[in-house]
Design a protein around this motif. Structure first.
Motif, PDB file in Angstrom:
ATOM      1  N   TYR B   7     -53.352 -11.330  15.716  1.00  0.00           N
ATOM      2  CA  TYR B   7     -51.920 -11.459  15.968  1.00  0.00           C
ATOM      3  C   TYR B   7     -51.152 -11.547  14.662  1.00  0.00           C
ATOM      4  O   TYR B   7     -51.588 -12.170  13.711  1.00  0.00           O
ATOM      5  N   GLN B   8     -49.994 -10.918  14.664  1.00  0.00           N
ATOM      6  CA  GLN B   8     -49.080 -11.068  13.541  1.00  0.00           C
ATOM      7  C   GLN B   8     -47.807 -11.709  14.057  1.00  0.00           C
ATOM      8  O   GLN B   8     -47.462 -11.561  15.220  1.00  0.00           O
ATOM      9  N   GLU B   9     -47.126 -12.411  13.135  1.00  0.00           N
ATOM     10  CA  GLU B   9     -45.880 -13.066  13.545  1.00  0.00           C
ATOM     11  C   GLU B   9     -44.695 -12.142  13.296  1.00  0.00           C
ATOM     12  O   GLU B   9     -44.566 -11.589  12.197  1.00  0.00           O
ATOM     13  N   GLN B  25     -33.120 -14.031  17.750  1.00  0.00           N
ATOM     14  CA  GLN B  25     -33.567 -14.473  19.070  1.00  0.00           C
ATOM     15  C   GLN B  25     -34.642 -15.547  18.963  1.00  0.00           C
ATOM     16  O   GLN B  25     -34.411 -16.693  19.272  1.00  0.00           O
ATOM     17  N   PHE B  26     -35.826 -15.142  18.499  1.00  0.00           N
ATOM     18  CA  PHE B  26     -36.943 -16.080  18.433  1.00  0.00           C
ATOM     19  C   PHE B  26     -38.088 -15.340  17.755  1.00  0.00           C
ATOM     20  O   PHE B  26     -37.942 -14.194  17.374  1.00  0.00           O
ATOM     21  N   SER B  27     -39.259 -15.989  17.666  1.00  0.00           N
ATOM     22  CA  SER B  27     -40.403 -15.275  17.110  1.00  0.00           C
ATOM     23  C   SER B  27     -41.384 -14.941  18.223  1.00  0.00           C
ATOM     24  O   SER B  27     -41.284 -15.453  19.332  1.00  0.00           O
ATOM     25  N   LEU B  29     -45.731 -13.308  18.845  1.00  0.00           N
ATOM     26  CA  LEU B  29     -46.990 -12.833  18.283  1.00  0.00           C
ATOM     27  C   LEU B  29     -47.311 -11.492  18.920  1.00  0.00           C
ATOM     28  O   LEU B  29     -47.216 -11.346  20.139  1.00  0.00           O
ATOM     29  N   PHE B  44     -37.230 -11.498  25.666  1.00  0.00           N
ATOM     30  CA  PHE B  44     -35.894 -12.021  25.369  1.00  0.00           C
ATOM     31  C   PHE B  44     -34.743 -11.261  26.005  1.00  0.00           C
ATOM     32  O   PHE B  44     -33.606 -11.679  25.899  1.00  0.00           O
ATOM     33  N   ARG B  58     -42.755 -11.465   9.882  1.00  0.00           N
ATOM     34  CA  ARG B  58     -42.332 -12.706   9.234  1.00  0.00           C
ATOM     35  C   ARG B  58     -42.720 -12.736   7.760  1.00  0.00           C
ATOM     36  O   ARG B  58     -41.959 -13.222   6.936  1.00  0.00           O
ATOM     37  N   LYS B  63     -37.398 -16.501   2.734  1.00  0.00           N
ATOM     38  CA  LYS B  63     -36.382 -17.463   3.135  1.00  0.00           C
ATOM     39  C   LYS B  63     -36.362 -18.649   2.186  1.00  0.00           C
ATOM     40  O   LYS B  63     -37.236 -18.761   1.321  1.00  0.00           O
ATOM     41  N   LEU B  64     -35.375 -19.493   2.359  1.00  0.00           N
ATOM     42  CA  LEU B  64     -35.257 -20.633   1.468  1.00  0.00           C
ATOM     43  C   LEU B  64     -36.284 -21.701   1.817  1.00  0.00           C
ATOM     44  O   LEU B  64     -36.520 -21.981   2.985  1.00  0.00           O
ATOM     45  N   PRO B  66     -37.381 -25.656   1.934  1.00  0.00           N
ATOM     46  CA  PRO B  66     -36.535 -26.811   2.263  1.00  0.00           C
ATOM     47  C   PRO B  66     -35.763 -27.353   1.046  1.00  0.00           C
ATOM     48  O   PRO B  66     -34.575 -27.674   1.161  1.00  0.00           O
ATOM     49  N   GLU B  67     -36.420 -27.410  -0.128  1.00  0.00           N
ATOM     50  CA  GLU B  67     -35.734 -27.949  -1.310  1.00  0.00           C
ATOM     51  C   GLU B  67     -34.604 -27.019  -1.751  1.00  0.00           C
ATOM     52  O   GLU B  67     -33.563 -27.473  -2.217  1.00  0.00           O
ATOM     53  N   GLN B  70     -30.923 -27.261  -0.466  1.00  0.00           N
ATOM     54  CA  GLN B  70     -29.984 -28.215  -1.058  1.00  0.00           C
ATOM     55  C   GLN B  70     -28.950 -27.501  -1.917  1.00  0.00           C
ATOM     56  O   GLN B  70     -27.827 -27.973  -2.072  1.00  0.00           O
ATOM     57  N   SER B  71     -29.339 -26.344  -2.468  1.00  0.00           N
ATOM     58  CA  SER B  71     -28.414 -25.622  -3.352  1.00  0.00           C
ATOM     59  C   SER B  71     -27.292 -24.948  -2.568  1.00  0.00           C
ATOM     60  O   SER B  71     -26.396 -24.361  -3.145  1.00  0.00           O
TER      61      SER B  71
END
Lengths: 319, 116
Positions: B7-9, B25-27, B29, B44, B58, B63-64, B66-67, B70-71
């Motif tokens: 499976y791939q995401e 929408q969503f992710s 597999l 969906f 994916r 993507k950013l 979590p740290e 903050q920027s």
């Protein structure tokens, strides 16, 4: 800013403190955010159980697809069965992202289901012998599910809250689909009226159990304090059961149906429904896969998994 | 055969109508992109109208962390970038007995011909 920049240098206690501050401020936690271990484990347990219950829940209903009394009813129940499988996939995705750091995948979820390690909802271990049961599942089992799921619409874990928003919107259709079946029967012949009453009698105890025991003293363990502390849900099991009674008892009675518990009444002073407790030992036994239909439905799931395995293999080669 | 890697995401995006923005929408597999597209529609788009569907692996998304999020916090001194910083013009135009051409007015023009 400095708090964030030095996140790597924070102690576990400081991270925990920041996490609690975030969820108490109503912020949402995402899959790659830091989270306490018991938050992750509680979510995995809750959401994989919820997801697999959607899939196992499609099984008693799909029994009624070939036997639905009209084409319109057949289309309606087929759409519902498809929705349940869709909900299962949404929820499994949420659980899988949480399990990823533990090196676990969908394969582990399926194997845990087959081995009995992963449990599914008590109601889906039960029989659905008549069309009245098919209607009752939509009306009251989905009704109960709506009560527990809307209780978590603002859950601190963002992906779960987003999945629930989609799911609850479709559950409204499911509940009305069930109501339509029940009302047609309740307004029908004597035989049909008896069919609904017997379905209510059959499902009553399972519906009480659906919300889980009032506290850990009943079954030994309860995650409800943890889920409330972490703002995954707000109300206790008993709060939810009472909400269910308040919403559904007047409707059940208005259709001329009788409650299978003659002791049940609303106590005005306590503002609580008083009712006979279900047999919680039976509940424990059912969710250990010893319910009337547990093994048969697990067998069906296992068979589907095994007979469709060649598709996996063929596609794997193609990739 | 292990299912590890089978499976791939995929992340799913869709457009409700030709003029609406692409919405997450969503992710899901799936073993490949073609099946991901089929499943995106099944998972969906069972009820909602849909004009287009995109699926993205994916692992292709940056993507950013979590740290890094903050920027994203903005300093509260960006008035010069928005119409808010020029609100005083309304009063000045009134002095010249003219209505101000604000956002609402300008966006209402939309290529309409005389007599439409």
């Amino acid at each position: 800013m400095s708090e964030a920049l030095f996140f790597q240098e924070m102690t576990e206690e400081q991270k925990y403190e920041q996490f609690m501050k975030r969820i108490n401020a109503g912020e949402k936690i995402e899959a790659d955010d830091w989270m306490p271990e018991d938050y992750r484990m509680t979510l995995i347990k809750l959401i994989s159980m919820h997801g697999i219950s959607e899939i196992m829940g499609a099984l008693p209903e799909k029994e009624w697809v070939p036997k639905a009394p009209s084409l319109k009813r057949k289309l309606g129940i087929m759409a519902k069965v498809q929705d349940e499988m869709g909900h299962g996939q949404l929820l499994l995705r949420v659980a899988e992202d949480l399990m990823k750091p533990l090196g676990k995948t969908r394969e582990d979820i399926m194997q845990d289901l087959f081995s009995g390690k992963l449990k599914f909802h008590n109601v889906f271990h039960m029989e659905a012998p008549t069309w009245g049961d098919a209607g009752l599942i939509g009306w009251l089992v989905d009704g109960a599910a709506i009560i527990t799921q809307t209780n978590m619409l603002n859950a601190s874990y963002g992906p779960y809250a987003r999945a629930l928003k989609r799911i609850c919107a479709e559950e409204v259709f499911h509940a009305q689909h069930g109501e339509a079946i029940i009302m047609a029967l309740a307004e029908g012949t004597e035989e049909q009226k008896v069919m609904v009453q017997e379905a209510v009698n059959r499902w009553w105890e399972a519906l009480l159990m659906f919300f889980g025991p009032g506290d850990a003293s009943t079954t030994g363990t309860s995650k409800q304090d943890t889920t409330i502390k972490y703002r995954i849900r707000t109300k206790t099991n008993e709060d939810l059961r009472q909400d269910f009674f308040t919403k559904y008892i007047p409707r059940v009675l208005s259709l001329g149906l009788k409650l299978p518990d003659e002791t049940m009444h609303f106590d005005q002073d306590q503002e609580l429904w008083v009712y006979r407790q279900p047999d919680w030992n039976k509940f424990k036994d059912i969710i250990k896969n010893n319910g009337p239909k547990s093994q048969e439905r697990l067998g069906l799931r296992r068979k589907a998994y095994e007979t469709n395995k060649w598709v996996h293999e063929a596609l794997n080669t193609a990739n | 055969m292990g299912n590890e890697g089978f499976y791939q995401e995929f992340e799913v995006f869709s457009q409700r109508t030709d003029t609406s923005p692409l919405q997450y929408q969503f992710s899901l597999l799936a073993p490949n992109r073609e099946l991901a597209l089929v499943m995106a529609q099944e998972n969906f788009m069972r009820r909602e109208p849909v004009a287009d569907i995109w699926i993205v692996k994916r692992s292709d998304i940056r993507k950013l962390a979590p740290e890094e999020k903050q920027s994203l916090q903005r300093l509260d001194n960006k008035d010069y970038r928005t119409t808010k910083g020029y609100g005083y013009l309304k009063k000045k135009w009134r002095h010249y007995e003219q209505e101000m051409l604000d956002e609402k007015e300008i966006l209402s023009w939309g290529g309409m011909k005389k007599g439409d």
